[in-house]
Design a protein around this motif. Sequence first.
Motif, mmCIF file in Angstrom:
data_model
loop_
_atom_site.group_PDB
_atom_site.id
_atom_site.type_symbol
_atom_site.label_atom_id
_atom_site.label_comp_id
_atom_site.label_asym_id
_atom_site.label_seq_id
_atom_site.Cartn_x
_atom_site.Cartn_y
_atom_site.Cartn_z
ATOM 1 N N ALA A 61 0.834 -1.203 0.000
ATOM 2 C CA ALA A 61 0.000 0.000 0.000
ATOM 3 C C ALA A 61 0.870 1.254 0.000
ATOM 4 C CB ALA A 61 -0.906 0.004 1.229
ATOM 5 N N SER A 62 0.343 2.325 -0.589
ATOM 6 C CA SER A 62 1.036 3.611 -0.527
ATOM 7 C C SER A 62 0.974 4.146 0.902
ATOM 8 C CB SER A 62 0.394 4.614 -1.478
ATOM 9 O OG SER A 62 -0.903 4.967 -1.020
ATOM 10 N N LYS A 63 1.838 5.112 1.199
ATOM 11 C CA LYS A 63 1.869 5.690 2.540
ATOM 12 C C LYS A 63 0.524 6.310 2.892
ATOM 13 C CE LYS A 63 4.551 8.821 5.466
ATOM 14 N NZ LYS A 63 5.739 9.731 5.520
ATOM 15 N N ALA A 64 -0.076 7.025 1.939
ATOM 16 C CA ALA A 64 -1.359 7.681 2.204
ATOM 17 C C ALA A 64 -2.465 6.665 2.434
ATOM 18 C CB ALA A 64 -1.714 8.610 1.042
ATOM 19 N N THR A 65 -2.497 5.624 1.590
ATOM 20 C CA THR A 65 -3.528 4.590 1.735
ATOM 21 C C THR A 65 -3.378 3.866 3.061
ATOM 22 O OG1 THR A 65 -3.726 4.245 -0.650
ATOM 23 C CG2 THR A 65 -4.418 2.432 0.772
ATOM 24 N N LEU A 66 -2.158 3.506 3.405
ATOM 25 C CA LEU A 66 -1.918 2.791 4.657
ATOM 26 C C LEU A 66 -2.294 3.647 5.853
ATOM 27 C CD1 LEU A 66 -0.869 0.340 6.156
ATOM 28 C CD2 LEU A 66 1.451 1.255 5.931
ATOM 29 N N THR A 67 -1.970 4.928 5.816
ATOM 30 C CA THR A 67 -2.319 5.835 6.917
ATOM 31 C C THR A 67 -3.823 5.874 7.119
ATOM 32 O OG1 THR A 67 -0.356 7.200 6.533
ATOM 33 C CG2 THR A 67 -2.175 8.208 7.753
ATOM 34 N N ARG A 68 -4.576 5.969 6.022
ATOM 35 C CA ARG A 68 -6.042 6.019 6.115
ATOM 36 C C ARG A 68 -6.617 4.720 6.647
ATOM 37 N NH1 ARG A 68 -5.554 8.662 1.037
ATOM 38 N NH2 ARG A 68 -6.105 6.712 -0.032
ATOM 39 N N ARG A 69 -6.123 3.599 6.147
ATOM 40 C CA ARG A 69 -6.676 2.317 6.576
ATOM 41 C C ARG A 69 -6.352 2.017 8.038
ATOM 42 N NH1 ARG A 69 -8.309 3.424 2.192
ATOM 43 N NH2 ARG A 69 -8.944 1.927 0.568
ATOM 44 N N LEU A 70 -5.139 2.315 8.470
ATOM 45 C CA LEU A 70 -4.804 2.111 9.881
ATOM 46 C C LEU A 70 -5.669 2.987 10.773
ATOM 47 C CD1 LEU A 70 -0.897 1.867 9.779
ATOM 48 C CD2 LEU A 70 -2.473 0.071 10.518
ATOM 49 N N ALA A 71 -5.864 4.238 10.354
ATOM 50 C CA ALA A 71 -6.711 5.143 11.145
ATOM 51 C C ALA A 71 -8.131 4.606 11.242
ATOM 52 C CB ALA A 71 -6.696 6.539 10.515
ATOM 53 N N ALA A 72 -8.655 4.056 10.125
ATOM 54 C CA ALA A 72 -10.011 3.509 10.132
ATOM 55 C C ALA A 72 -10.100 2.281 11.025
ATOM 56 C CB ALA A 72 -10.436 3.165 8.701
ATOM 57 N N LEU A 73 -9.112 1.404 10.974
ATOM 58 C CA LEU A 73 -9.119 0.205 11.809
ATOM 59 C C LEU A 73 -9.017 0.563 13.293
ATOM 60 C CD1 LEU A 73 -6.839 -2.097 9.631
ATOM 61 C CD2 LEU A 73 -9.281 -2.418 10.071
ATOM 62 N N ILE A 74 -8.255 1.607 13.608
ATOM 63 C CA ILE A 74 -8.163 2.067 14.993
ATOM 64 C C ILE A 74 -9.492 2.686 15.433
ATOM 65 C CG2 ILE A 74 -7.058 3.757 16.512
ATOM 66 C CD1 ILE A 74 -4.500 3.330 14.786
ATOM 67 N N GLU A 75 -10.056 3.515 14.566
ATOM 68 C CA GLU A 75 -11.330 4.170 14.902
ATOM 69 C C GLU A 75 -12.433 3.146 15.135
ATOM 70 O OE1 GLU A 75 -14.519 7.356 12.955
ATOM 71 O OE2 GLU A 75 -12.661 6.853 11.895
ATOM 72 N N GLN A 76 -12.420 2.063 14.347
ATOM 73 C CA GLN A 76 -13.452 1.038 14.478
ATOM 74 C C GLN A 76 -13.124 0.006 15.557
ATOM 75 O OE1 GLN A 76 -16.317 1.069 13.047
ATOM 76 N NE2 GLN A 76 -15.957 2.769 11.624
ATOM 77 N N GLY A 77 -11.981 0.159 16.229
ATOM 78 C CA GLY A 77 -11.671 -0.683 17.370
ATOM 79 C C GLY A 77 -11.033 -2.015 17.061
ATOM 80 N N LEU A 78 -10.520 -2.209 15.818
ATOM 81 C CA LEU A 78 -9.879 -3.467 15.480
ATOM 82 C C LEU A 78 -8.398 -3.480 15.826
ATOM 83 C CD1 LEU A 78 -12.461 -3.338 13.457
ATOM 84 C CD2 LEU A 78 -11.244 -5.158 12.267
ATOM 85 N N MET A 79 -7.793 -2.284 15.877
ATOM 86 C CA MET A 79 -6.375 -2.197 16.190
ATOM 87 C C MET A 79 -6.128 -1.099 17.209
ATOM 88 S SD MET A 79 -4.467 -2.900 12.521
ATOM 89 C CE MET A 79 -2.969 -3.447 13.373
ATOM 90 N N LEU A 80 -4.990 -1.216 17.883
ATOM 91 C CA LEU A 80 -4.583 -0.239 18.884
ATOM 92 C C LEU A 80 -3.239 0.355 18.468
ATOM 93 C CD1 LEU A 80 -5.269 -2.495 22.004
ATOM 94 C CD2 LEU A 80 -6.822 -0.777 21.046
ATOM 95 N N LYS A 81 -3.066 1.625 18.740
ATOM 96 C CA LYS A 81 -1.801 2.304 18.442
ATOM 97 C C LYS A 81 -1.147 2.691 19.754
ATOM 98 C CE LYS A 81 0.005 6.397 16.008
ATOM 99 N NZ LYS A 81 -0.383 7.587 15.201
ATOM 100 N N ARG A 82 0.149 2.349 19.884
ATOM 101 C CA ARG A 82 0.843 2.706 21.122
ATOM 102 C C ARG A 82 2.299 3.051 20.814
ATOM 103 N NH1 ARG A 82 1.591 -3.161 24.223
ATOM 104 N NH2 ARG A 82 3.358 -3.895 22.965
ATOM 105 N N SER A 83 2.889 3.852 21.681
ATOM 106 C CA SER A 83 4.290 4.231 21.529
ATOM 107 C C SER A 83 5.176 3.033 21.808
ATOM 108 C CB SER A 83 4.656 5.362 22.491
ATOM 109 O OG SER A 83 3.923 6.528 22.183
ATOM 110 N N ILE A 84 6.279 2.936 21.070
ATOM 111 C CA ILE A 84 7.212 1.832 21.269
ATOM 112 C C ILE A 84 7.847 1.915 22.652
ATOM 113 C CG2 ILE A 84 9.378 0.810 20.440
ATOM 114 C CD1 ILE A 84 8.549 1.671 17.637
#
Length: 316
Positions: free
Chosen positions: A47-70
């Motif tokens: 995926a392109s950087k823009a596409t990946l950014t959008r999809r990750l944001a959508a998956l986080i918003e919908q509660g399928l993934m979590l984002k955390r600092s390393i």
Amino acid sequence: MSNNHLVVNSAIAQGLDVIGDRWSLLILRDAFLGRRRFEEFRRYTGASKATLTRRLAALIEQGLMLKRSISPLSKRHEYLLSAKGAALFPASLLAWQWEQKWLADASISLPDTLIHRDCQKPISPQAVCGGCEQPFSLDEIRLSPIAVQGIQHVEEIKSLSGHRRVRSPLVSATADTRLAGISDLIGDRWTLLILISAFFGMQRYEMFAKQLNIASNILSSRLNLLIDNGVLQRCSYQDSPPRHEYPLTAKGVSLFPIVIAMRQWAVEWEADATAVAGLLHSRCGAMLSIKVKCGSCAEIIDRQDIDYVSQAATRQ
């Protein structure tokens, strides 16, 4: 046939919209394989950087993934599956096996062996009914009597995310092609809804159009996609004017456990349980809840029970 809207209604469609996207399915595949970093997802999905950014944001918003600092002092992040995202594992495991059986280049696209830790043998995933833990076939599944009594009216099915479902080929030399084939096929909410309707007897163009309230150009393109991939076939039933039916092929029927596992996820995590029809396994009388068994030891598989071993490692 009159109760088909209980199998596909607006609540279920909205749930499938969360995952009815090729890129989202590939990101989830990578997460199941233990990949966590943005650049890992970008490299292996293609995926392109823009596409990946959008999809990750959508998956986080919908509660399928979590984002955390390393780490507390780091500005870099990693992306982890939530319980909701991890609940898609059975569907992913069945999809993995489906590619091995039905795609001509499966030996290339699936270079890893899935090992079941309990028996230390390669897994041959098998979909079973959660009630009797036995395999089931499409003709054994019925709408539950309670569902039939509580008929809900079909509402207009709309896309919530607004993503364009673009079927872009993988162009990156580093892209991981595992599950890319089936993601191209079912990584679209309309294709998923057409397949679910087909599983429960729908075959004619006008019936799909009425059931799903789908635009004619979208319906035609999705039917053609499924025909081109050998999932549906086009059969004439009237010459003047010409009319066709679109029955499932054996390859199409084999998608049933995967697609219904995705529907089951949508019911459990997205839809209002009081408005969603249950499916009944007629052989044992239990409500259908798809689980996955190991083909070697016949034990039910959890995500934590799997190891991935590359063929290169096994040859050493």
